[in-house]
Design a protein around this motif. Structure first.
Motif, PDB file in Angstrom:
ATOM      1  N   ALA A   1       0.857  -1.215  -0.038  1.00 20.94           N
ATOM      2  CA  ALA A   1       0.188   0.040   0.190  1.00 20.94           C
ATOM      3  C   ALA A   1       0.784   1.441   0.054  1.00 20.94           C
ATOM      4  N   THR A   2       2.114   1.159   0.281  1.00 20.77           N
ATOM      5  CA  THR A   2       3.091   2.345   0.234  1.00 20.77           C
ATOM      6  C   THR A   2       4.166   2.050  -0.877  1.00 20.77           C
ATOM      7  N   ASP A   3       4.992   3.160  -1.247  1.00 21.65           N
ATOM      8  CA  ASP A   3       5.939   2.770  -2.063  1.00 21.65           C
ATOM      9  C   ASP A   3       7.030   2.042  -1.326  1.00 21.65           C
ATOM     10  N   PRO A   4       7.509   0.998  -2.073  1.00 25.21           N
ATOM     11  CA  PRO A   4       8.690   0.170  -1.386  1.00 25.21           C
ATOM     12  C   PRO A   4       9.754   0.677  -0.604  1.00 25.21           C
ATOM     13  N   SER A   5      10.142   2.100  -0.915  1.00 22.63           N
ATOM     14  CA  SER A   5      11.249   2.846  -0.437  1.00 22.63           C
ATOM     15  C   SER A   5      10.931   3.226   0.931  1.00 22.63           C
ATOM     16  N   GLU A   6       9.522   3.267   1.587  1.00 21.40           N
ATOM     17  CA  GLU A   6       9.174   3.394   2.592  1.00 21.40           C
ATOM     18  C   GLU A   6       9.249   2.288   3.746  1.00 21.40           C
ATOM     19  N   VAL A   7       9.337   1.174   3.148  1.00 19.25           N
ATOM     20  CA  VAL A   7       9.650  -0.043   4.025  1.00 19.25           C
ATOM     21  C   VAL A   7      11.365  -0.234   4.168  1.00 19.25           C
ATOM     22  N   LYS A   8      11.507   0.132   5.501  1.00 14.39           N
ATOM     23  CA  LYS A   8      13.037   0.198   5.742  1.00 14.39           C
ATOM     24  C   LYS A   8      13.316  -0.652   7.025  1.00 14.39           C
ATOM     25  N   PRO A   9      14.103  -1.439   6.953  1.00 18.05           N
ATOM     26  CA  PRO A   9      14.482  -2.171   8.230  1.00 18.05           C
ATOM     27  C   PRO A   9      15.208  -1.429   9.217  1.00 18.05           C
ATOM     28  N   GLU A  10      14.907  -1.629  10.702  1.00 16.84           N
ATOM     29  CA  GLU A  10      15.433  -1.073  11.589  1.00 16.84           C
ATOM     30  C   GLU A  10      16.126  -2.184  12.785  1.00 16.84           C
ATOM     31  N   GLU A  11      17.109  -1.773  13.190  1.00 19.43           N
ATOM     32  CA  GLU A  11      17.567  -2.568  13.952  1.00 19.43           C
ATOM     33  C   GLU A  11      17.026  -2.340  15.426  1.00 19.43           C
ATOM     34  N   HIS A  12      15.742  -3.001  15.617  1.00 24.54           N
ATOM     35  CA  HIS A  12      15.517  -2.893  17.211  1.00 24.54           C
ATOM     36  C   HIS A  12      15.826  -4.263  17.953  1.00 24.54           C
ATOM     37  N   PHE A  13      14.994  -4.688  18.855  1.00 25.91           N
ATOM     38  CA  PHE A  13      15.306  -6.050  19.441  1.00 25.91           C
ATOM     39  C   PHE A  13      15.193  -6.815  18.261  1.00 25.91           C
ATOM     40  N   VAL A  14      14.409  -6.932  17.233  1.00 25.39           N
ATOM     41  CA  VAL A  14      14.696  -7.808  16.143  1.00 25.39           C
ATOM     42  C   VAL A  14      14.713  -6.841  15.263  1.00 25.39           C
ATOM     43  N   LEU A  15      14.930  -7.386  13.778  1.00 25.89           N
ATOM     44  CA  LEU A  15      14.712  -6.595  12.551  1.00 25.89           C
ATOM     45  C   LEU A  15      13.310  -6.156  12.057  1.00 25.89           C
ATOM     46  N   TRP A  16      12.923  -5.267  12.678  1.00 23.76           N
ATOM     47  CA  TRP A  16      11.540  -4.665  12.568  1.00 23.76           C
ATOM     48  C   TRP A  16      11.415  -3.843  11.199  1.00 23.76           C
ATOM     49  N   ALA A  17      10.663  -3.475  10.800  1.00 19.64           N
ATOM     50  CA  ALA A  17      10.004  -2.547   9.791  1.00 19.64           C
ATOM     51  C   ALA A  17       9.456  -1.141  10.007  1.00 19.64           C
TER      52      ALA A  17
END
Length: 513
Positions: A484-500
């Motif tokens: 539903a969004t542009d793929p560039s908006e889905v960015k992995p973040e290093e939280h406790f796990v690899l969250w989006a």
């Protein structure tokens, strides 16, 4: 590698920072001074290559009391994974570096051939897990010494094994019905956040043997979890008053512990009415309540029971959810693969419906036996977890000296394993950025470590696979999925796990009722 799927994983950089910060403030509170440390540790590892230490790296940050380390370089790289990719590309498979806070020197091993020399090492650096102490206690499963951890893992092997999970699957699949109905109400679905309740319920089902959660305030439970394990990793966390933050954490820990305590008490009463047969431990909680502690020969203490249940429940639900969420994202980016996976899934559903005589319940989730027959869909999930490894790091602590290549690492050395770097190594995985599920038709298993490896491999791996296959197969059966969004908006973040970051927003186009 992170027990129960916490990483089935792994250990995030920010988590390390917070753990060391916790130790720092404990020392300051008790009047201890912070002693400067050498640029790199001596005692045999000073020859291990690594980035040059400049004066700015050893400056004390007045806001934390720690040396600045390589914080700016890590931020500029986009995270610890990218930073380590650059280090290993420049210096080779064995690298040492200073974490940005605390001056802690670690040695990173960037190739699976080097992992093998540490397969049997079961100790972990206690300091790196200090942040979870308020929730799980000082001596918890994550930091048990190797012998103790091995004994507990041996006990949970049966209730987390194939036979036990096949019996517990009925509890998990029944909760899929209301979850599926909820998805049907949403044309745009926030995959991570909206699926947390189902993932948590499924984890409780497996770990606690179908104990009814009852009137648990699910929203409050998830907010409490977020306060303890997610909020500290957010960029604006440092802006919150420490006193306010501390009180919120204490309240959240108390709520989750109380919730777990109610679940444990329900199971205790159920077992009192219907004691299991000798040696029958169909779930982790039953095992903890009916088996003697291998170290003491006495029943597990209430605090240990709560700690172990908490680790398995909270560790399981978010890791399997993250794996399934990234899989659905990849399905939006590869419609041909989505259709191929759906064809396999539909064939098994149609077989199941015919066998049931057309019962509507047969069209919700696949049976346990049919989940095991999902060959292509399993490869799709495997390939997703190669690219988006939920727990991108593992860690060990040497209890004795170890030779790694030409370097002599002394006892006490902290080892880092950047699992994602192994998964993206072009020598091990040709064209690593290409999404190709068929690479898992034949592959070298030692090069694939999404759940860790060796003495500390995740004991909940089978449980995670069960939940991920259930989620992916059910969603692809009932919906055609696009982003539903542009793929560039889905960015992995290093939280406790690899969250989006910003979640994974899905368009759900119903295929069938």
């Amino acid at each position: 590698d992170f027990t129960g799927g916490w990483g089935a994983v792994g250990l995030s950089f920010v988590f390390v920072i917070l753990a060391i910060a916790y130790r720092y403030f404990q020392r300051v509170r008790h009047g201890a001074s912070v002693q400067p440390q050498p640029a790199y540790a001596s005692g045999g590892i000073d020859e291990v290559p690594g980035p040059h230490v400049e004066p700015r790296h050893t400056e004390i940050d007045p806001s934390t009391g720690f040396r600045r380390g390589f914080a700016s370089e890590i931020a500029e790289s986009g995270g610890l994974v990218q930073f380590l990719q650059g280090l290993h590309a420049e210096y080779g498979p064995v690298v040492q570096f200073i974490l940005p806070v605390g001056g802690l020197t670690v040695v990173s091993l960037g190739h699976p051939s080097l992992f093998q020399s540490t397969y049997r090492i079961g100790d972990r650096p206690h300091e790196m897990f200090a942040f979870i102490e308020p929730m799980f206690g000082h001596d918890n499963l994550q930091v048990h010494r190797a012998a103790r951890a091995k004994a507990i893992r041996r006990l949970v092997a049966s209730p987390l094994g194939h036979r036990a999970l096949s019996l517990l699957y009925c509890y998990v699949s029944k909760h899929a019905v209301p979850w599926l109905n909820e998805m049907r109400k949403n044309k745009v679905y926030a995959m991570q956040n909206r699926s947390l309740a189902f993932a948590l319920t499924a984890a409780v089902d497996v770990v606690c043997g179908g104990v009814n959660l009852g009137e648990v305030d699910m929203d409050k439970f998830l907010r409490s979890y977020d306060t303890i394990f997610t909020e500290p990793f957010k960029e604006d966390s440092q802006k919150i008053d420490p006193a306010v933050k501390g009180e919120r954490v204490r309240e959240s820990v108390a709520f989750i512990k109380n919730t777990l305590g109610c679940i444990i008490e329900k199971k205790r009463k159920a077992l009192a009415k219907n004691p299991p047969s000798a040696g029958e431990n169909s779930d982790v909680l039953t095992m903890l309540l009916t088996t003697l502690d291998p170290d003491t020969g006495k029943p597990f203490t209430p605090d240990l029971v709560t700690s172990y249940v908490g680790i398995f429940v909270l560790g399981a639900f978010h890791t399997s959810l993250v794996g399934a969420s990234w899989t659905m994202f990849m399905m939006t980016q590869h419609q041909d693969i989505q259709e191929k996976a759906r064809a396999e899934i539909d064939a098994l559903y149609e077989e199941q419906i015919a066998e049931s005589g057309g019962q509507s319940t047969a069209n919700v989730t696949l049976s346990w036996e049919r989940l095991a027959r999902l060959e292509y869909t399993t490869r799709v999930i495997q390939e997703t977890m190669r690219i988006y490894t939920p727990g991108p790091f593992a860690t060990r602590e040497l209890s004795e000296p170890l030779d790694v290549e030409s370097y002599k690492l002394p006892s006490g050395t902290t080892i880092f394993y950047p699992l994602n770097i192994v998964h993206m190594n072009s020598e091990l995985w040709p064209n690593p950025t290409v999404f190709d599920p068929d690479r898992f038709i034949r592959y070298d298993s030692k090069n694939y470590v999404p759940f860790g490896f060796g003495a500390r491999i995740c004991p909940g791996e089978r449980m995670a696979w069960m939940e991920m296959k259930l989620v992916v197969s059910m969603m692809l059966r009932h919906f055609r999925v696009t982003l539903a969004t542009d793929p560039s908006e889905v960015k992995p973040e290093e939280h406790f796990v690899l969250w989006a970051k910003n979640d994974i927003m899905l368009n759900l186009e119903p295929i069938r009722e």
